[in-house]
Scaffold this motif. Sequence first.
Motif, short mmCIF file in Angstrom:
data_model
loop_
_atom_site.label_atom_id
_atom_site.label_comp_id
_atom_site.label_asym_id
_atom_site.label_seq_id
_atom_site.Cartn_x
_atom_site.Cartn_y
_atom_site.Cartn_z
N ILE A 63 -80.19 -32.39 -42.67
CA ILE A 63 -80.04 -30.96 -42.43
C ILE A 63 -79.83 -30.71 -40.93
N LEU A 64 -78.82 -29.92 -40.62
CA LEU A 64 -78.54 -29.61 -39.22
C LEU A 64 -79.40 -28.45 -38.74
N ARG A 65 -79.83 -28.54 -37.49
CA ARG A 65 -80.48 -27.40 -36.86
C ARG A 65 -79.44 -26.31 -36.60
N ASP A 66 -79.89 -25.10 -36.33
CA ASP A 66 -78.96 -24.00 -36.12
C ASP A 66 -77.94 -24.30 -35.03
N ALA A 67 -78.43 -24.85 -33.91
CA ALA A 67 -77.53 -25.18 -32.80
C ALA A 67 -76.53 -26.26 -33.19
N GLU A 68 -76.99 -27.22 -33.99
CA GLU A 68 -76.10 -28.29 -34.45
C GLU A 68 -75.05 -27.74 -35.41
N GLN A 69 -75.46 -26.79 -36.26
CA GLN A 69 -74.51 -26.19 -37.19
C GLN A 69 -73.42 -25.43 -36.43
N GLU A 70 -73.81 -24.75 -35.38
CA GLU A 70 -72.83 -24.05 -34.55
C GLU A 70 -71.88 -25.05 -33.88
N GLU A 71 -72.46 -26.14 -33.45
CA GLU A 71 -71.66 -27.19 -32.82
C GLU A 71 -70.66 -27.78 -33.83
N TRP A 72 -71.13 -28.03 -35.04
CA TRP A 72 -70.25 -28.58 -36.09
C TRP A 72 -69.15 -27.57 -36.44
N ASN A 73 -69.49 -26.30 -36.43
CA ASN A 73 -68.47 -25.28 -36.71
C ASN A 73 -67.35 -25.34 -35.68
N ARG A 74 -67.69 -25.66 -34.44
CA ARG A 74 -66.67 -25.80 -33.40
C ARG A 74 -65.79 -27.03 -33.66
N VAL A 75 -66.40 -28.10 -34.15
CA VAL A 75 -65.64 -29.30 -34.50
C VAL A 75 -64.65 -28.97 -35.62
N VAL A 76 -65.15 -28.32 -36.65
CA VAL A 76 -64.30 -27.93 -37.79
C VAL A 76 -63.16 -27.04 -37.31
N ASN A 77 -63.47 -26.13 -36.41
CA ASN A 77 -62.45 -25.22 -35.89
C ASN A 77 -61.37 -25.97 -35.12
N ARG A 78 -61.78 -26.98 -34.34
CA ARG A 78 -60.78 -27.79 -33.62
C ARG A 78 -59.87 -28.51 -34.61
N PHE A 79 -60.46 -29.13 -35.63
CA PHE A 79 -59.66 -29.78 -36.67
C PHE A 79 -58.67 -28.78 -37.29
#
Length: 389
Positions: free
Chosen positions: A147-163
Amino acid sequence: MKKIFENTQIAFALKSNNQLQLSYFLFKVMNSKLLVQLGTKILLLTLKLHLPVQNIIRKTIFSQFCGGVNEEDCLKVVDTLFTKEVSSVLDYAVEGKINEEEFDIAFVKTLKIIEFAKERQAIPFAVFKPTSFGRISLYEKITAKKILRDAEQEEWNRVVNRFDLVCQAAHQKDVPVLIDAEESWMQTAVDSLVLEMMRKYNTEKVIVYNTLQMYRYDRMEYLKKINQEAKQGAFYIGIKLVRGAYMEKENERAEENNYPSPICASKSETDENYNTALQYITENLEFFSLFAGTHNEISTYYLMELMQKKNIVANDFRIWFGQLYGMSDTISFNLAANGYNVAKYIPFGPVKEVIPYLIRRAQENTAVAGQTSRELEMIKKERSRRKQE
Protein backbone atom coordinates in the motif's frame (compact mmCIF):
# COMPACT_ATOMS: atom_id res chain seq x y z
CA MET A 1 18.32 -19.57 -45.74
CA LYS A 2 21.21 -17.78 -47.45
CA LYS A 3 23.93 -16.81 -44.97
CA ILE A 4 24.43 -13.06 -45.27
CA PHE A 5 26.25 -12.01 -42.09
CA GLU A 6 29.78 -12.85 -43.28
CA ASN A 7 29.90 -9.87 -45.65
CA THR A 8 32.20 -7.51 -43.81
CA GLN A 9 32.55 -5.14 -46.76
CA ILE A 10 28.88 -4.20 -46.38
CA ALA A 11 29.02 -4.30 -42.58
CA PHE A 12 31.92 -1.86 -42.20
CA ALA A 13 31.46 0.29 -45.29
CA LEU A 14 30.99 3.40 -43.15
CA LYS A 15 34.10 2.85 -41.01
CA SER A 16 37.49 4.28 -41.91
CA ASN A 17 40.62 2.24 -41.22
CA ASN A 18 41.25 4.31 -38.08
CA GLN A 19 37.70 3.75 -36.82
CA LEU A 20 38.04 0.04 -37.49
CA GLN A 21 41.30 0.01 -35.51
CA LEU A 22 39.61 1.76 -32.57
CA SER A 23 36.76 -0.78 -32.62
CA TYR A 24 39.29 -3.60 -32.64
CA PHE A 25 41.11 -2.13 -29.64
CA LEU A 26 37.91 -1.61 -27.61
CA PHE A 27 36.54 -5.09 -28.25
CA LYS A 28 39.97 -6.57 -27.50
CA VAL A 29 39.80 -4.91 -24.07
CA MET A 30 36.20 -6.04 -23.52
CA ASN A 31 37.20 -9.59 -24.36
CA SER A 32 39.04 -9.67 -21.02
CA LYS A 33 36.92 -9.68 -17.86
CA LEU A 34 39.95 -8.63 -15.82
CA LEU A 35 40.65 -5.60 -18.03
CA VAL A 36 36.99 -4.55 -17.92
CA GLN A 37 36.96 -4.76 -14.11
CA LEU A 38 40.22 -2.81 -13.87
CA GLY A 39 39.12 -0.24 -16.47
CA THR A 40 35.81 0.30 -14.69
CA LYS A 41 37.55 1.03 -11.37
CA ILE A 42 40.01 3.42 -13.01
CA LEU A 43 37.22 5.20 -14.92
CA LEU A 44 35.11 5.71 -11.80
CA LEU A 45 38.12 6.89 -9.83
CA THR A 46 39.14 9.48 -12.44
CA LEU A 47 35.61 10.87 -12.48
CA LYS A 48 35.47 10.96 -8.68
CA LEU A 49 38.76 12.89 -8.60
CA HIS A 50 37.50 15.21 -11.38
CA LEU A 51 40.48 14.41 -13.59
CA PRO A 52 40.29 15.83 -17.15
CA VAL A 53 39.57 12.54 -18.95
CA GLN A 54 36.20 13.27 -20.55
CA ASN A 55 37.77 14.20 -23.88
CA ILE A 56 39.64 10.87 -23.97
CA ILE A 57 36.44 8.99 -23.09
CA ARG A 58 34.50 10.84 -25.80
CA LYS A 59 37.06 9.95 -28.47
CA THR A 60 37.17 6.26 -27.51
CA ILE A 61 34.42 4.23 -25.85
CA PHE A 62 31.86 7.05 -26.08
CA SER A 63 32.32 7.45 -29.85
CA GLN A 64 31.99 3.67 -30.29
CA PHE A 65 28.71 3.26 -28.44
CA CYS A 66 27.08 6.72 -28.32
CA GLY A 67 25.85 9.12 -30.97
CA GLY A 68 26.62 12.40 -29.18
CA VAL A 69 25.93 14.54 -26.15
CA ASN A 70 22.50 15.72 -27.34
CA GLU A 71 19.89 15.07 -30.04
CA GLU A 72 21.37 17.52 -32.55
CA ASP A 73 24.81 16.02 -31.99
CA CYS A 74 23.42 12.63 -33.06
CA LEU A 75 22.06 13.79 -36.40
CA LYS A 76 25.34 13.27 -38.24
CA VAL A 77 25.37 9.63 -37.11
CA VAL A 78 21.66 9.22 -37.91
CA ASP A 79 22.03 10.63 -41.42
CA THR A 80 25.17 8.60 -42.12
CA LEU A 81 23.55 5.32 -41.04
CA PHE A 82 20.51 6.07 -43.18
CA THR A 83 22.66 6.25 -46.32
CA LYS A 84 22.84 2.46 -45.88
CA GLU A 85 19.10 2.16 -45.05
CA VAL A 86 19.81 1.63 -41.34
CA SER A 87 17.40 3.63 -39.16
CA SER A 88 18.08 5.01 -35.68
CA VAL A 89 16.40 5.02 -32.27
CA LEU A 90 17.68 7.88 -30.10
CA ASP A 91 18.04 6.74 -26.50
CA TYR A 92 18.63 9.28 -23.72
CA ALA A 93 21.02 7.07 -21.77
CA VAL A 94 21.34 8.96 -18.50
CA GLU A 95 20.67 6.43 -15.73
CA GLY A 96 20.20 6.19 -11.97
CA LYS A 97 18.29 9.42 -11.32
CA ILE A 98 16.21 9.78 -8.17
CA ASN A 99 14.39 13.12 -7.99
CA GLU A 100 11.42 14.78 -9.66
CA GLU A 101 13.50 17.42 -11.44
CA GLU A 102 15.61 14.72 -13.13
CA PHE A 103 12.51 12.71 -14.05
CA ASP A 104 11.00 15.80 -15.65
CA ILE A 105 14.17 16.37 -17.67
CA ALA A 106 13.98 12.81 -19.03
CA PHE A 107 10.28 13.31 -19.77
CA VAL A 108 10.94 16.49 -21.76
CA LYS A 109 13.82 14.78 -23.59
CA THR A 110 11.49 11.97 -24.63
CA LEU A 111 8.91 14.42 -25.96
CA LYS A 112 11.67 16.15 -27.92
CA ILE A 113 12.78 12.84 -29.42
CA ILE A 114 9.21 12.16 -30.53
CA GLU A 115 9.20 15.58 -32.22
CA PHE A 116 12.54 14.75 -33.82
CA ALA A 117 11.24 11.42 -35.07
CA LYS A 118 8.10 12.97 -36.55
CA GLU A 119 10.25 15.10 -38.86
CA ARG A 120 12.75 12.39 -39.84
CA GLN A 121 12.15 9.15 -41.72
CA ALA A 122 15.50 7.92 -40.40
CA ILE A 123 14.14 7.88 -36.81
CA PRO A 124 11.10 5.56 -36.83
CA PHE A 125 10.77 5.08 -33.03
CA ALA A 126 11.11 6.92 -29.76
CA VAL A 127 12.18 5.14 -26.56
CA PHE A 128 12.35 5.66 -22.82
CA LYS A 129 13.27 3.71 -19.71
CA PRO A 130 10.53 3.51 -17.02
CA THR A 131 12.91 4.32 -14.18
CA SER A 132 13.87 7.56 -15.95
CA PHE A 133 10.30 8.69 -15.14
CA GLY A 134 10.08 7.56 -11.50
CA ARG A 135 11.91 6.10 -8.52
CA ILE A 136 13.01 2.48 -8.59
CA SER A 137 11.69 1.87 -5.06
CA LEU A 138 8.25 3.11 -6.11
CA TYR A 139 7.99 0.60 -8.97
CA GLU A 140 9.28 -2.04 -6.59
CA LYS A 141 6.66 -1.27 -3.95
CA ILE A 142 3.82 -1.42 -6.48
CA THR A 143 5.14 -4.68 -7.93
CA ALA A 144 5.18 -6.13 -4.39
CA LYS A 145 1.53 -4.98 -3.99
CA LYS A 146 2.31 -2.85 -0.97
CA ILE A 147 0.00 0.00 0.00
CA LEU A 148 1.33 3.41 -0.98
CA ARG A 149 1.36 6.32 1.42
CA ASP A 150 -0.50 9.43 0.28
CA ALA A 151 2.71 11.15 -0.82
CA GLU A 152 3.80 8.03 -2.69
CA GLN A 153 0.44 7.81 -4.43
CA GLU A 154 0.81 11.40 -5.59
CA GLU A 155 4.30 10.58 -6.79
CA TRP A 156 3.03 7.53 -8.70
CA ASN A 157 0.30 9.65 -10.26
CA ARG A 158 3.05 11.88 -11.68
CA VAL A 159 4.79 8.81 -13.13
CA VAL A 160 1.55 7.66 -14.74
CA ASN A 161 1.00 11.15 -16.11
CA ARG A 162 4.47 11.19 -17.69
CA PHE A 163 3.78 7.83 -19.35
CA ASP A 164 0.39 8.99 -20.57
CA LEU A 165 1.58 12.32 -21.98
CA VAL A 166 4.46 10.65 -23.84
CA CYS A 167 2.20 7.95 -25.30
CA GLN A 168 -0.40 10.57 -26.18
CA ALA A 169 2.22 12.63 -28.03
CA ALA A 170 3.45 9.49 -29.79
CA HIS A 171 -0.11 8.70 -30.86
CA GLN A 172 -0.79 12.23 -32.08
CA LYS A 173 2.44 12.39 -34.07
CA ASP A 174 2.24 8.77 -35.26
CA VAL A 175 5.63 7.86 -33.78
CA PRO A 176 5.78 4.42 -32.10
CA VAL A 177 7.42 4.42 -28.66
CA LEU A 178 9.49 1.56 -27.23
CA ILE A 179 9.35 1.24 -23.43
CA ASP A 180 12.39 -0.57 -22.06
CA ALA A 181 12.31 -3.36 -19.48
CA GLU A 182 13.48 -3.22 -15.87
CA GLU A 183 14.50 -5.79 -13.25
CA SER A 184 11.86 -8.40 -12.37
CA TRP A 185 11.19 -6.95 -8.91
CA MET A 186 9.82 -3.76 -10.48
CA GLN A 187 8.69 -5.01 -13.91
CA THR A 188 5.13 -6.00 -12.93
CA ALA A 189 4.34 -2.36 -12.19
CA VAL A 190 5.78 -1.43 -15.59
CA ASP A 191 3.83 -4.19 -17.37
CA SER A 192 0.53 -3.03 -15.89
CA LEU A 193 1.15 0.59 -16.81
CA VAL A 194 2.31 -0.18 -20.36
CA LEU A 195 -0.69 -2.47 -20.90
CA GLU A 196 -2.93 0.41 -19.83
CA MET A 197 -1.22 2.61 -22.44
CA MET A 198 -1.69 -0.07 -25.11
CA ARG A 199 -5.40 -0.30 -24.39
CA LYS A 200 -5.66 3.46 -24.71
CA TYR A 201 -3.40 4.19 -27.71
CA ASN A 202 -3.10 0.94 -29.71
CA THR A 203 -6.72 0.75 -30.87
CA GLU A 204 -5.98 1.39 -34.55
CA LYS A 205 -2.33 0.34 -34.84
CA VAL A 206 0.65 -0.26 -32.58
CA ILE A 207 2.05 2.91 -31.05
CA VAL A 208 3.14 1.62 -27.61
CA TYR A 209 5.62 -1.28 -27.28
CA ASN A 210 6.47 -3.17 -24.10
CA THR A 211 9.82 -4.97 -23.75
CA LEU A 212 10.01 -8.63 -22.76
CA GLN A 213 13.25 -10.07 -21.44
CA MET A 214 13.15 -13.68 -22.58
CA TYR A 215 15.72 -14.92 -20.10
CA ARG A 216 12.74 -14.85 -17.76
CA TYR A 217 10.99 -18.20 -18.05
CA ASP A 218 7.55 -16.67 -17.36
CA ARG A 219 7.52 -14.31 -20.34
CA MET A 220 5.92 -16.73 -22.83
CA GLU A 221 3.00 -17.22 -20.47
CA TYR A 222 2.70 -13.44 -20.15
CA LEU A 223 2.84 -13.00 -23.93
CA LYS A 224 -0.05 -15.42 -24.45
CA LYS A 225 -2.03 -13.78 -21.65
CA ILE A 226 -1.85 -10.28 -23.11
CA ASN A 227 -2.66 -11.63 -26.57
CA GLN A 228 -5.95 -12.96 -25.18
CA GLU A 229 -6.63 -9.61 -23.52
CA ALA A 230 -5.95 -7.80 -26.80
CA LYS A 231 -8.38 -10.01 -28.67
CA GLN A 232 -11.09 -9.33 -26.09
CA GLY A 233 -10.30 -5.63 -25.70
CA ALA A 234 -9.80 -4.81 -29.37
CA PHE A 235 -6.31 -3.34 -29.21
CA TYR A 236 -2.97 -4.21 -30.80
CA ILE A 237 0.22 -5.31 -29.04
CA GLY A 238 3.68 -3.89 -29.56
CA ILE A 239 6.49 -6.11 -28.31
CA LYS A 240 10.21 -5.54 -28.22
CA LEU A 241 11.95 -8.84 -27.59
CA VAL A 242 15.38 -8.99 -25.91
CA ARG A 243 17.20 -11.73 -24.09
CA GLY A 244 17.80 -9.63 -20.97
CA ALA A 245 20.33 -7.37 -19.32
CA TYR A 246 20.29 -8.06 -15.58
CA MET A 247 21.01 -11.78 -15.22
CA GLU A 248 23.71 -11.56 -12.55
CA LYS A 249 21.69 -9.06 -10.49
CA GLU A 250 18.57 -11.23 -10.79
CA ASN A 251 20.30 -14.41 -9.66
CA GLU A 252 22.17 -12.69 -6.81
CA ARG A 253 19.02 -11.04 -5.47
CA ALA A 254 17.06 -14.29 -5.65
CA GLU A 255 19.78 -16.09 -3.69
CA GLU A 256 20.08 -13.31 -1.10
CA ASN A 257 16.32 -13.19 -0.53
CA ASN A 258 15.78 -16.95 -0.74
CA TYR A 259 13.31 -17.13 -3.63
CA PRO A 260 13.54 -19.02 -6.97
CA SER A 261 15.43 -17.10 -9.64
CA PRO A 262 13.12 -15.86 -12.42
CA ILE A 263 15.89 -16.52 -14.96
CA CYS A 264 16.04 -19.57 -17.23
CA ALA A 265 18.41 -22.26 -15.97
CA SER A 266 20.70 -22.09 -19.02
CA LYS A 267 21.50 -19.97 -22.05
CA SER A 268 20.06 -22.67 -24.32
CA GLU A 269 16.72 -22.37 -22.49
CA THR A 270 16.83 -18.60 -22.94
CA ASP A 271 17.58 -19.01 -26.65
CA GLU A 272 14.68 -21.45 -26.99
CA ASN A 273 12.38 -19.08 -25.10
CA TYR A 274 13.37 -16.19 -27.37
CA ASN A 275 12.83 -18.16 -30.56
CA THR A 276 9.50 -19.53 -29.30
CA ALA A 277 8.36 -15.95 -28.78
CA LEU A 278 9.43 -15.06 -32.34
CA GLN A 279 7.39 -17.96 -33.65
CA TYR A 280 4.34 -17.10 -31.55
CA ILE A 281 4.33 -13.45 -32.60
CA THR A 282 4.75 -14.18 -36.31
CA GLU A 283 1.91 -16.71 -36.07
CA ASN A 284 -0.30 -14.00 -34.54
CA LEU A 285 0.95 -11.04 -36.54
CA GLU A 286 -2.57 -9.73 -37.09
CA PHE A 287 -2.47 -8.64 -33.43
CA PHE A 288 1.24 -7.85 -33.00
CA SER A 289 4.06 -5.61 -34.11
CA LEU A 290 7.56 -6.84 -33.28
CA PHE A 291 10.88 -5.14 -32.58
CA ALA A 292 13.39 -8.00 -32.38
CA GLY A 293 16.32 -6.66 -30.38
CA THR A 294 19.07 -9.24 -30.76
CA HIS A 295 22.76 -9.61 -31.51
CA ASN A 296 22.29 -13.36 -31.96
CA GLU A 297 22.77 -14.48 -35.55
CA ILE A 298 20.89 -17.75 -35.08
CA SER A 299 17.76 -16.00 -33.79
CA THR A 300 18.02 -13.42 -36.56
CA TYR A 301 18.18 -16.11 -39.23
CA TYR A 302 15.30 -17.89 -37.52
CA LEU A 303 13.07 -14.81 -37.72
CA MET A 304 14.05 -14.36 -41.37
CA GLU A 305 13.05 -17.99 -42.02
CA LEU A 306 9.74 -17.54 -40.22
CA MET A 307 8.98 -14.50 -42.36
CA GLN A 308 9.88 -16.39 -45.51
CA LYS A 309 7.72 -19.41 -44.60
CA LYS A 310 4.74 -17.19 -43.79
CA ASN A 311 5.21 -15.05 -46.92
CA ILE A 312 5.89 -11.94 -44.85
CA VAL A 313 7.80 -9.45 -47.00
CA ALA A 314 11.18 -8.29 -45.71
CA ASN A 315 10.06 -4.70 -45.18
CA ASP A 316 6.70 -5.47 -43.51
CA PHE A 317 6.17 -2.49 -41.17
CA ARG A 318 5.15 -4.83 -38.32
CA ILE A 319 8.60 -6.43 -38.01
CA TRP A 320 11.82 -4.61 -37.15
CA PHE A 321 15.29 -5.88 -36.28
CA GLY A 322 17.34 -3.87 -33.78
CA GLN A 323 20.93 -3.81 -32.54
CA LEU A 324 22.93 -1.42 -30.40
CA TYR A 325 25.06 1.26 -32.04
CA GLY A 326 28.68 0.16 -32.20
CA MET A 327 27.87 -3.54 -32.16
CA SER A 328 26.81 -6.31 -34.56
CA ASP A 329 27.26 -4.26 -37.71
CA THR A 330 27.52 -7.51 -39.65
CA ILE A 331 23.89 -8.16 -38.72
CA SER A 332 22.49 -4.63 -39.04
CA PHE A 333 23.99 -3.53 -42.34
CA ASN A 334 23.57 -6.86 -44.11
CA LEU A 335 19.93 -7.06 -43.04
CA ALA A 336 19.35 -3.54 -44.38
CA ALA A 337 21.15 -4.38 -47.63
CA ASN A 338 18.69 -7.26 -48.06
CA GLY A 339 15.62 -5.06 -47.58
CA TYR A 340 14.72 -5.71 -43.93
CA ASN A 341 13.65 -3.01 -41.47
CA VAL A 342 16.64 -2.34 -39.21
CA ALA A 343 17.25 0.23 -36.48
CA LYS A 344 20.28 0.95 -34.34
CA TYR A 345 19.74 2.03 -30.71
CA ILE A 346 21.83 5.20 -30.41
CA PRO A 347 22.44 6.28 -26.80
CA PHE A 348 23.24 9.93 -26.14
CA GLY A 349 23.80 12.31 -23.24
CA PRO A 350 26.55 14.30 -21.51
CA VAL A 351 29.73 12.21 -21.39
CA LYS A 352 29.94 12.12 -17.59
CA GLU A 353 26.24 11.27 -17.24
CA VAL A 354 26.44 8.40 -19.73
CA ILE A 355 29.36 6.68 -17.97
CA PRO A 356 27.09 4.21 -16.05
CA TYR A 357 25.57 3.12 -19.38
CA LEU A 358 29.01 2.66 -20.96
CA ILE A 359 30.25 0.63 -18.00
CA ARG A 360 27.17 -1.59 -18.19
CA ARG A 361 27.69 -2.02 -21.92
CA ALA A 362 31.30 -3.13 -21.42
CA GLN A 363 30.29 -5.52 -18.63
CA GLU A 364 27.45 -7.03 -20.68
CA ASN A 365 29.75 -7.57 -23.66
CA THR A 366 32.21 -9.37 -21.42
CA ALA A 367 29.48 -11.51 -19.84
CA VAL A 368 27.87 -12.70 -23.10
CA ALA A 369 29.80 -15.74 -24.29
CA GLY A 370 31.25 -15.24 -27.75
CA GLN A 371 29.92 -11.70 -28.30
CA THR A 372 33.22 -9.82 -28.30
CA SER A 373 35.04 -12.73 -29.93
CA ARG A 374 32.61 -12.57 -32.85
CA GLU A 375 33.07 -8.79 -33.13
CA LEU A 376 36.85 -9.22 -33.19
CA GLU A 377 36.65 -12.02 -35.75
CA MET A 378 34.62 -9.88 -38.15
CA ILE A 379 36.85 -6.80 -37.68
CA LYS A 380 39.95 -8.93 -38.37
CA LYS A 381 38.29 -10.31 -41.50
CA GLU A 382 37.53 -6.82 -42.81
CA ARG A 383 41.02 -5.53 -42.06
CA SER A 384 42.46 -8.47 -43.95
CA ARG A 385 40.10 -7.86 -46.88
CA ARG A 386 41.14 -4.20 -47.10
CA LYS A 387 44.83 -5.09 -47.10
CA GLN A 388 44.25 -7.31 -50.14
CA GLU A 389 42.49 -4.60 -52.14
